[in-house]
Enzyme design. Structure first.
Site, short mmCIF file in Angstrom:
data_model
loop_
_atom_site.label_atom_id
_atom_site.label_comp_id
_atom_site.label_asym_id
_atom_site.label_seq_id
_atom_site.Cartn_x
_atom_site.Cartn_y
_atom_site.Cartn_z
CE1 TYR A 25 -3.57 2.65 0.61
CE2 TYR A 25 -2.16 3.36 2.41
CZ TYR A 25 -3.23 3.59 1.57
OH TYR A 25 -3.96 4.75 1.68
CD GLU A 29 -8.25 7.67 4.48
OE1 GLU A 29 -8.15 7.57 5.73
OE2 GLU A 29 -7.28 7.52 3.72
CD1 TRP A 52 -4.07 2.13 5.32
CD2 TRP A 52 -6.12 2.99 5.55
NE1 TRP A 52 -4.66 2.18 4.08
CE2 TRP A 52 -5.92 2.69 4.19
CE3 TRP A 52 -7.34 3.53 5.95
CZ2 TRP A 52 -6.89 2.92 3.22
CZ3 TRP A 52 -8.31 3.75 4.98
CH2 TRP A 52 -8.08 3.45 3.64
#
Length: 192
Positions: free
Chosen positions: A29, A51, A59
């Site tokens: 990522y 988000e 995350w």
């Protein structure tokens, strides 16, 4: 082996922002997505949605569940999500593969409806808040803000248009992940 508190050397010998750690998906990522310009309503809508789910969580939790989120939310097709019903919400609240937070689930649906109601594209709206000139390259992770004037303004603009779970911290995370800002620290192989 950590180089500093801001950089870490991966098994491939590349120096990365330390937050990417040693998890292979997180490193992928970092290397392929984070800070790369994201253009278009569909990808920006997906990123805003994810988000929003991330708020209060790590995350990596969202990243690992992204395939399930995509399946649950019709691949973040804006028109399809906008048509979700109360029955769809109930089904999603029972889906253990995603984050089962009723407020966040409902926010994705209302944000899809708000996206369809925009006069201009969601992508253009978000990108209109890109800081100019772009700030300098951070030397350390400690130099990276959680909120900026631009992320606060984007948050206000989206909330005025009916968006939810788009606070200024969440919007700064969006700006980072969608490439509106480049917060790869000095020494990271992705730092330009």
């Amino acid at each position: 082996m950590p180089l500093s508190t801001s950089l870490i050397t991966g098994p491939d010998g590349r120096n990365r922002c330390a937050w990417s750690g040693t998890d292979s998906e997180y490193m992928r990522y970092h290397d392929e997505e984070w800070g790369t310009p994201l253009i278009g309503d569909h990808p920006v809508f997906e990123k805003i949605s994810l988000e929003g789910f991330q708020a209060g969580l790590s995350w990596i939790t969202i990243l690992r569940r992204r395939p399930a989120f995509r399946q649950a939310f019709a691949d973040f097709d804006i028109e399809a999500v906008a048509a979700f019903t109360d029955a769809d919400v109930e089904e999603l609240v029972g889906n253990a593969a995603i984050i089962r937070h009723r407020g966040k689930i409902s926010a994705v649906i209302s944000n899809a409806r708000a996206t369809l109601a925009l006069d201009d594209s969601l992508s253009d709206l978000v990108w209109s808040f890109q800081p100019k000139p772009l700030h300098r390259r951070p030397k350390t992770l400690a130099e990276i803000p959680a909120i900026t004037a631009e992320s606060a303004a984007l948050s206000v603009a989206l909330k005025k248009r009916g968006f939810r779970f788009v606070g200024p911290t969440t919007m700064y995370a969006l700006m980072q992940s969608a490439g509106l800002v480049d917060d790869h620290v000095e020494g990271c192989w992705r730092a330009g």
